[in-house]
Design an enzyme around this catalytic site. Structure first.
Site, PDB file in Angstrom:
ATOM      1  CB  ILE B 330       6.255  -1.568  -7.986  1.00 40.33           C
ATOM      2  CG1 ILE B 330       5.374  -2.605  -8.861  1.00 40.33           C
ATOM      3  CG2 ILE B 330       6.366  -2.265  -6.712  1.00 40.33           C
ATOM      4  CD1 ILE B 330       6.502  -3.889  -9.313  1.00 40.33           C
ATOM      5  CG  ASP B 334      -1.069   3.493  -1.740  1.00 39.67           C
ATOM      6  OD1 ASP B 334      -2.275   4.309  -1.902  1.00 39.67           O
ATOM      7  OD2 ASP B 334      -0.053   4.152  -1.474  1.00 39.67           O
ATOM      8  CB  SER B 359      -3.328  -4.265   0.050  1.00 44.93           C
ATOM      9  OG  SER B 359      -4.125  -3.191   0.528  1.00 44.93           O
ATOM     10  NE  ARG B 360       3.651  -0.447  -1.023  1.00 41.80           N
ATOM     11  CZ  ARG B 360       4.777   0.226  -1.617  1.00 41.80           C
ATOM     12  NH1 ARG B 360       5.319   1.054  -0.868  1.00 41.80           N
ATOM     13  NH2 ARG B 360       5.170  -0.259  -2.699  1.00 41.80           N
ATOM     14  CB  VAL B 361      -4.379   0.053   2.887  1.00 38.78           C
ATOM     15  CG1 VAL B 361      -5.697   0.471   3.724  1.00 38.78           C
ATOM     16  CG2 VAL B 361      -4.121   1.309   2.131  1.00 38.78           C
TER      17      VAL B 361
END
Lengths: 111, 534
Positions: B330, B334, B359-361
């Protein structure tokens, strides 16, 4: 143990005997593993002190120059008629082989 | 005689070298790991060759011996056998001719379709591309799943973890994603680590049936393969993907699963007598996965502009995401997609928990039209979940709360999707637009799926709208008008159309019951003018 077994950079059999007697007398924990590792280190050192020359016919060599160049203490010659021609020189864990088998191997690897 | 003369001539002309070989002797062998004495010149991760064509990888360089993990059948080797260094590190065959094949971790074929003549080899272990060589992730990788593409969008070059207990649909999400890449110039690599051979065969069969093997490579290290092969398989898959990335293409690699990869590495490390740490894993277990996952990247245009997207899978035990390996992964990836058992068994599939999935994007990997319809989706679902819990206590609820509950139920229904049925982006957007603008509000929950199918059929016949959406990738005024026109037409049921009748009757019932509660349909999800019932 290993460092104390050397005299002038070479393995001394008397020193090895003394060390073994002392260590086995102490009966340390994991003694068998200690002795196995010690044996491997001594065997590697002895292998470096000796050059084994294997050939079908014994070659003529300038022994002293050869020993000076390699740092070994002695040369052992071994006759092996299976080699047909050339020689196989073993010093420690390095092998130089210029025999019929090695040439055939090189041709095979190239193809 | 001429032939013999020719052979002699070849031997005479051939140049031979008496290059020195560094040799060693096996002093101990068992369980796929050999301890070798000698080999003083061996490098870490160098290939060591044994008799019978067997090779190994030197991993432990100790004072008196070298620990080597063996590829292949180690039972043919015995104590005293000689081995030698090769001067090479492990390399994997790569290239276009691997597409459609099932290979082992060394790149040897397993599918019986003939040998692979590789033109190029890539190292299994490679330093990840540096910061300067990369660019930010801004192109979506469509999974074809509404729940994921709307709320947890994945971009090309991203690492998105899929985590959940056994049999919750982790592999299914990956297979749908692979199938959805048909015609999108994304080469997919599915790496099976420690899976049952029957399951791998099933996956290959599924991909073949959906014509997905035309853009997929399968790397298989099944449960019956040695821990060495299971350890190498992800790196082999990554090397194959990197080849396509270096060509300026997009590739996707699925690691199924890294939990078993960690187990295999733990086994190898314990056999190599490396010191063990937490849960008996070696100290470098984090580095095992970080160096693998860091190789997924989006390269800048100067370096080809290609990408390698990674979808690692982790299997948890009883939903424990705070265990050692899951927390490691984790922290590397990303974002993560959590799959819940409760949702799965309640029939919500894919069983994604949008609350804790991230989703870090984010929106950078979404088209404008998806952002327009999915903007408030997460919030709506979160509010619905909170209200649903509250509503269980059976208290009287006001009109607004009831409407939110009804809307939430329909959103949950719409986000359900059958397996192996990925949806294109335009269809997803239209369905989500419809639900956000209240077109599903008067459809009974049990009929949502049917109504959705109807909408998709209408869209399939409306080429003008479809082409406009695919071209512009946003819902502009024209698209909104067309959508409203298409869906309003549908409110009149056609003969024999039970879903339309249900919609019509539901609308009639709701309009007669709640005359004061009219919902204004708008593109932003509706500003509701409601009157309290009390």
């Amino acid at each position: 143990m290993y460092k104390n077994s050397l005299k002038n950079g070479a393995v001394d059999a008397k020193l090895v005997g003394k060390i073994l007697k002392k260590v086995t007398g102490q009966k340390a924990y994991g003694l068998s593993k200690i002795l196995i590792v010690y044996k491997n280190l001594i065997a590697q050192k002895i292998a470096k002190e000796e050059i084994l020359v294997e050939a079908s016919t014994l070659p003529q060599l300038d022994k002293s120059a050869f020993l000076k160049k390699t740092g070994a203490k002695r040369i052992v010659f071994k006759k092996n008629s299976d080699l047909v021609f050339g020689a196989k020189i073993k010093h420690g864990d390095w092998v130089w082989e210029e025999t019929l088998d090695s040439r055939l191997e090189q041709i095979k690897n190239r193809s | 005689m001429n032939i013999l003369e020719d052979i002699e001539k070849q031997i005479d002309q051939a140049k031979f070298s008496a290059a020195p070989k560094n040799v060693g002797k096996i002093i101990e062998i068992g369980d796929g790991v050999a301890r070798v004495s000698g080999l003083s010149d061996v490098s870490a991760s160098e290939i060591v060759s044994f008799a019978h064509g067997i090779t190994g990888l030197a991993l432990n360089l100790e004072e008196d011996s070298v620990g080597v993990i063996i590829f292949g059948d180690w039972s043919k080797l015995k104590e005293g056998d000689e081995c030698q260094t090769t001067g090479k590190t492990l390399e994997i065959p790569v290239g276009e001719n691997l597409i459609g094949r099932v290979l082992d971790a060394l790149g040897k074929p397993l599918d019986g379709k003939g040998a692979i003549s590789a033109k190029k080899y890539y190292p299994a272990e490679k330093i990840a591309p540096g910061v300067i060589l990369r660019q930010s992730v801004n192109t979506p990788l469509q999974t074809g799943l509404k729940a994921i593409d709307s709320m947890i969008p994945i971009g090309r070059g991203q690492r998105e973890l899929i985590i959940g207990d056994r049999s919750l649909g982790k592999t299914a999400i990956c297979l749908d994603t692979i199938i959805n890449q048909k015609g999108k110039s994304v080469i997919c690599i599915y790496v099976a680590i420690g899976q049952k051979t029957s399951k791998i065969a099933q996956v290959v069969d599924t991909l073949e049936r959906h014509k997905a093997m035309d853009h997929t490579i399968v790397v298989a290290a099944s449960a019956s393969d040695s821990a060495t092969m299971q350890y190498l398989a992800p790196y082999a898959g990554c090397a194959m993907g990197e080849y396509f990335m270096d060509q300026g293409k997009d590739a996707l690699v699925v690691y199924d699963d890294l939990t078993k990869h960690a187990w295999a590495y733990r086994q190898i490390s314990l056999l190599l007598k490396r010191p063990s740490g937490r849960e008996a894993y070696p100290g470098d277990i984090f580095y095992l996965h970080s160096r693998l996952l860091e190789r997924a990247a989006r390269m800048n245009d100067k370096n080809g502009g290609g990408s390698l997207t990674a979808l690692p899978i982790i299997e948890t035990q009883a939903g424990d995401v705070s265990a050692y390996i899951p927390t490691n992964i984790i922290s590397i990836t990303d974002g993560q997609i959590f799959l819940e058992a409760d949702s799965f068994y309640a029939g919500i599939r894919p069983a994604v928990n949008p609350g804790i999935s991230v989703s870090r994007v984010g929106g950078a990997a979404q088209t404008k039209m998806m952002k327009q319809v999915a903007g408030t989706l997460r919030l709506d679902l979160a509010q619905y979940r909170e209200l649903a819990t509250f509503a269980q206590f059976g208290s009287d609820l006001d009109e607004t709360t009831l409407k939110r509950l009804e809307r939430g139920r329909r959103i949950v229904e719409v986000l359900k999707q059958p397996q192996l049925s990925p949806m294109d982006i335009a269809s997803q957007v239209v369905v989500l637009w419809a639900v956000q603008n209240g077109y599903f509000d008067s459809v009974p929950v049990a009929d949502v799926a049917k109504y959705e199918t109807k909408i998709l059929n209408l869209l399939a016949t409306n080429k003008k709208l479809r082409d406009h959406l695919e071209d512009k990738k946003e819902i502009d005024d024209f698209a909104e008008k067309e959508l409203a026109k298409m869906l309003s037409k549908n409110s009149t049921p056609s003969a024999g159309d039970s879903s339309g009748k249900a919609l019509d009757s539901a609308q009639t019932k709701s309009s007669s019951k709640n005359k004061s509660a009219r919902v204004k349909k708008s593109s932003t999800g509706g500003r509701e003018r409601t009157g309290r019932t009390r």
